[in-house]
Design a protein around this motif. Structure first.
Motif, PDB file in Angstrom:
ATOM      1  N   UNK A 561      -5.088  -2.475 -21.097  1.00  0.00           N
ATOM      2  CA  UNK A 561      -5.500  -1.270 -22.150  1.00  0.00           C
ATOM      3  C   UNK A 561      -6.868  -0.686 -21.543  1.00  0.00           C
ATOM      4  N   UNK A 562      -7.151   0.375 -21.871  1.00  0.00           N
ATOM      5  CA  UNK A 562      -8.560   1.002 -21.345  1.00  0.00           C
ATOM      6  C   UNK A 562      -9.873   0.125 -21.675  1.00  0.00           C
ATOM      7  N   UNK A 570      -9.395  -1.176 -13.222  1.00  0.00           N
ATOM      8  CA  UNK A 570      -8.214  -0.286 -12.581  1.00  0.00           C
ATOM      9  C   UNK A 570      -8.855   1.142 -12.625  1.00  0.00           C
ATOM     10  N   UNK A 571      -9.587   1.490 -13.693  1.00  0.00           N
ATOM     11  CA  UNK A 571     -10.267   2.780 -13.919  1.00  0.00           C
ATOM     12  C   UNK A 571     -11.291   2.943 -12.767  1.00  0.00           C
ATOM     13  N   UNK A 572     -12.035   1.695 -12.426  1.00  0.00           N
ATOM     14  CA  UNK A 572     -13.043   1.959 -11.298  1.00  0.00           C
ATOM     15  C   UNK A 572     -12.443   2.169 -10.060  1.00  0.00           C
ATOM     16  N   UNK A 573     -11.299   1.355  -9.717  1.00  0.00           N
ATOM     17  CA  UNK A 573     -10.478   1.564  -8.585  1.00  0.00           C
ATOM     18  C   UNK A 573     -10.023   3.152  -8.361  1.00  0.00           C
ATOM     19  N   UNK A 574      -9.583   3.636  -9.282  1.00  0.00           N
ATOM     20  CA  UNK A 574      -9.030   5.001  -9.104  1.00  0.00           C
ATOM     21  C   UNK A 574     -10.114   6.141  -8.892  1.00  0.00           C
ATOM     22  N   UNK A 575     -11.167   5.816  -9.460  1.00  0.00           N
ATOM     23  CA  UNK A 575     -12.504   6.559  -9.414  1.00  0.00           C
ATOM     24  C   UNK A 575     -13.143   6.377  -8.216  1.00  0.00           C
ATOM     25  N   UNK A 576     -12.999   5.518  -7.501  1.00  0.00           N
ATOM     26  CA  UNK A 576     -13.940   5.185  -6.370  1.00  0.00           C
ATOM     27  C   UNK A 576     -13.111   5.578  -5.256  1.00  0.00           C
ATOM     28  N   UNK A 577     -13.760   6.618  -4.401  1.00  0.00           N
ATOM     29  CA  UNK A 577     -12.990   7.180  -3.080  1.00  0.00           C
ATOM     30  C   UNK A 577     -13.018   6.027  -2.064  1.00  0.00           C
ATOM     31  N   UNK A 578     -13.904   5.000  -2.175  1.00  0.00           N
ATOM     32  CA  UNK A 578     -13.727   4.155  -1.154  1.00  0.00           C
ATOM     33  C   UNK A 578     -12.865   2.979  -1.545  1.00  0.00           C
ATOM     34  N   UNK A 592      -4.491  12.117 -11.410  1.00  0.00           N
ATOM     35  CA  UNK A 592      -3.774  13.028 -12.312  1.00  0.00           C
ATOM     36  C   UNK A 592      -2.658  12.251 -13.098  1.00  0.00           C
ATOM     37  N   UNK A 593      -2.100  11.218 -12.377  1.00  0.00           N
ATOM     38  CA  UNK A 593      -0.924  10.273 -13.010  1.00  0.00           C
ATOM     39  C   UNK A 593      -1.473   9.703 -14.082  1.00  0.00           C
ATOM     40  N   UNK A 594      -2.672   9.233 -14.038  1.00  0.00           N
ATOM     41  CA  UNK A 594      -3.299   8.275 -15.107  1.00  0.00           C
ATOM     42  C   UNK A 594      -4.416   8.923 -16.042  1.00  0.00           C
ATOM     43  N   UNK A 604       3.564   0.902 -13.059  1.00  0.00           N
ATOM     44  CA  UNK A 604       2.721   1.519 -11.937  1.00  0.00           C
ATOM     45  C   UNK A 604       1.355   1.391 -11.835  1.00  0.00           C
ATOM     46  N   UNK A 605       0.548   0.973 -12.791  1.00  0.00           N
ATOM     47  CA  UNK A 605      -0.619   0.591 -12.996  1.00  0.00           C
ATOM     48  C   UNK A 605      -0.696  -0.824 -12.245  1.00  0.00           C
ATOM     49  N   UNK A 606       0.089  -1.606 -12.445  1.00  0.00           N
ATOM     50  CA  UNK A 606       0.073  -3.025 -11.998  1.00  0.00           C
ATOM     51  C   UNK A 606       0.526  -3.121 -10.761  1.00  0.00           C
ATOM     52  N   UNK A 607       1.339  -2.180 -10.082  1.00  0.00           N
ATOM     53  CA  UNK A 607       1.754  -1.996  -8.787  1.00  0.00           C
ATOM     54  C   UNK A 607       0.354  -1.666  -8.009  1.00  0.00           C
TER      55      UNK A 607
END
Length: 618
Positions: A561-562, A570-578, A592-594, A604-607
């Motif tokens: 959970x967030x 996970x939030x840091x992963x999808x926000x980090x362009x690197x 968009x998906x999250x 999907x998140x866990x994958x």
């Protein structure tokens, strides 16, 4: 249970490096903590790590016979080895050990490649035949034991785990984007593909013949599930046949020179295994995994079975802290992205079991054999969403005719796309949007692992349920379930045996008509695993089976959970362009998906989380 390795240099004058052979063998020391051995013959080398289960004193490997003209390295257990040994002694062969390893090698000497048709068990092995100048490599009927091989630029190699291959200095870690696309659908990579180019998983029920120059000269299927229903047998007779076959399979699977126990999830399948063990006069050690979240906890049912059959019951609870501690280790051992989250509790329960004993029986395989998954009923619904029950349909037609109306039905045959959509994490359209264009254009759409098995199922003219079951036997059961159990358990040097995934059990199952496995009632509800439920009701009472199937579910929504540490990561992963996943994926599409924190698909998140962590550590 053991770990194996083998190297064949293409240049026959180039002897195998003992240092490299030792390195790739010891990479799976956890699979065999009780001993190790090596065999070298010019450009060929075998390695072995041993977990001692049968013939503790004289079963060391690699093993040679026939004046050293035959040599084997082997992982697994052959449950009918004593019967085969007696059969071979009768025709004049002699044995120097009490191991099943020697039985396989002598059986190969007697039957050649047909040896695999005589084996009941789980296995992957390689036999070097000096006279024929070839190596015979085989994997068991259902892929219980792994076998991976690599066709490099200057050498051929085989082993038990993907991580072994990284120990060879000439191994190339080139990502196979077609395999990556498969991972996005299924959360695992189905055989024969692996995450790396030129690295393959030998498919179950297959063998290879390789010459001493490292060239594959034959690849052959020696076993396939054949659905041939027998309609003349009554339901009650099938129940009796399955009961006897299961008890017999359990008896075979407990053959060992060490202590053994059983998983006890609280579900139907593991409970039947536990009760069979107990009814055979054993004092059973039973092990259950639980979670704090009561909505996904079947511990009370496990306790009920344990009390009824006087089992020595051990319960282990895990939480999010446990998940965070073991996740990096799991990433390493799987060797490629693998996102079945139940690998986490599987690791912890097998770790607990190993404190008590080295062998455990499992209930895996009951759902595939007897129609236990919701995907089966959902696949059947496509055939006729209104009323697949013919008697009900006829009744409805007659009733509508009396009031001057016509029964409208638009049934159609479910197809491969329907099945893939049912079992996928990301469907085809979602994956296409998610991958970068330059990556998607390099994906081989013909590499779809399900397509050839769907075609094979159609050639057998299977009914809808049998087709779905067949697809699971050819993909999911070994690509996901058995891989998960093998890797997680062998991390703890624990051997897991599967009485439901047994060649005699599966051949019997394939003779049972679908209507005795899964069907729809007049009121629209579904009866799944009918025969196993009938057996379970006799053993545990009717209330035991009248509950919703849970499976080995993991509380991903709690763990990710967030507000949790993994959720924030996970939030840091999808926000980090690197982030490394963006070498393959479109960051804006993923964001968009999250974007809606209240509508998160945690599978999907866990994958995605798993893929990023694997890329960071591969």
């Amino acid at each position: 249970m053991c770990g194996i390795a083998g190297i064949i240099n293409y240049d026959t004058s180039n002897s195998v490096s003992k240092q490299i052979l030792e390195s790739v063998t010891h990479a799976v020391a956890h699979r065999g903590p009780d001993g190790f051995g090596f065999w070298m013959h010019n450009n060929i080398g075998f390695g072995h790590r041993r977990l001692s289960i049968i013939d503790l004193k004289s079963g060391n490997q690699p093993l040679q016979i026939e004046d050293n003209k035959l040599c084997i390295t082997y992982n697994g257990e052959i449950y009918n080895y004593l019967e085969l040994k007696y059969q071979l002694i009768k025709v004049g062969y002699q044995f120097k050990t009490n191991s099943d390893t020697e039985v396989i090698l002598v059986a190969y000497q007697h039957w050649g490649e047909a040896v695999v048709n005589h084996l009941r068990g789980m296995f992957s092995f390689a036999v070097a035949d000096i006279e024929k100048q070839q190596i015979f490599i085989a994997r068991d009927h259902f892929g219980i034991k792994p076998l991976v091989y690599y066709q490099g630029s200057d050498y051929f190699m085989f082993g038990s785990e993907i991580q072994q291959f990284k120990e060879h200095p000439h191994f190339k870690k080139e990502i196979n984007v077609s395999a990556l696309a498969e991972y996005f659908k299924y959360a695992y990579i189905p055989a024969p593909l692996s995450i790396y180019n030129d690295l393959y998983k030998l498919e179950p029920g297959n063998y290879l013949i390789i010459n001493f120059k490292g060239k594959i000269i034959e690849k052959k299927v020696y076993y396939d599930v054949q659905f041939k229903p027998i309609y003349s047998v009554s339901y009650n007779d099938w129940v009796e046949s399955v009961t006897q076959a299961l008890d017999t399979s359990v008896a075979y699977h407990k053959i060992a020179d060490v202590a053994y126990g059983t998983f006890l999830s609280g579900g139907i399948d593991s409970s039947l295994i536990a009760s069979s063990l107990a009814e055979q006069g054993n004092k059973v050690e039973a092990f259950t995994m639980g979670f704090a979240n009561k909505n996904i906890n079947e511990v009370p049912y496990a306790e009920q079975v344990a009390k009824m059959y006087h089992l020595n019951h051990h319960i282990e609870f895990i939480d999010m802290t446990d998940m965070q501690s073991i996740f990096p280790k799991l990433i390493k051992h799987f060797g490629e992205p693998f996102a079945d989250s139940s690998a986490i509790p599987t690791y912890f329960i097998t770790k607990k079991i190993r404190e008590y004993l080295p062998v455990v029986l499992s209930g895996d395989g009951g759902d595939e054999a007897f129609g236990g998954y919701y995907s089966y009923q959902n696949f059947l619904k496509i055939l006729n969403p209104s009323a697949p029950n013919q008697a009900y349909k006829n009744y409805l037609k007659t009733a509508l005719k009396l009031v001057g109306k016509t029964y409208q039905s638009t049934p159609r045959q479910p197809n491969l796309t329907d099945w893939i959509n049912l079992v996928s994490i990301f469907n085809e359209a979602q994956s296409q949007r998610l991958f970068l264009h330059e990556v998607f254009n390099n994906i081989d759409t013909e590499a779809n692992s399900y397509a050839k098995w769907y075609q094979k199922g159609q050639e057998q003219k299977l009914d809808i349920y049998s087709l779905a079951s067949y697809l699971d036997y050819k993909t999911y059961i070994h690509g996901d379930i058995l891989t998960k159990v093998d890797i997680a358990a062998m991390m703890n040097s624990l051997e897991v045996r599967t009485p439901f995934i047994d060649v005699e059990m599966v051949n019997l199952m394939a003779q049972i008509p679908t209507k005795f496995k899964i069907s729809r009632n007049f009121n629209g509800t579904w009866e799944k695993k009918k025969i196993l439920n009938t057996i379970a009701a006799k053993r545990f009472g009717i209330d035991f089976i009248k509950r919703k199937k849970q499976g080995f579910t993991v509380p991903l929504a709690d763990w990710f959970n967030h507000n949790s540490a993994p959720g924030k990561e996970f939030e840091m992963i999808i926000q980090n362009k690197n982030s490394l996943i963006f070498n393959y994926l479109n960051q804006n599409e993923l964001k968009k998906q999250f974007s809606d924190k209240n509508q998160v698909d945690y599978n999907k998140l866990y994958l995605l989380f798993t893929l990023e962590k694997w890329l960071e550590n591969q």
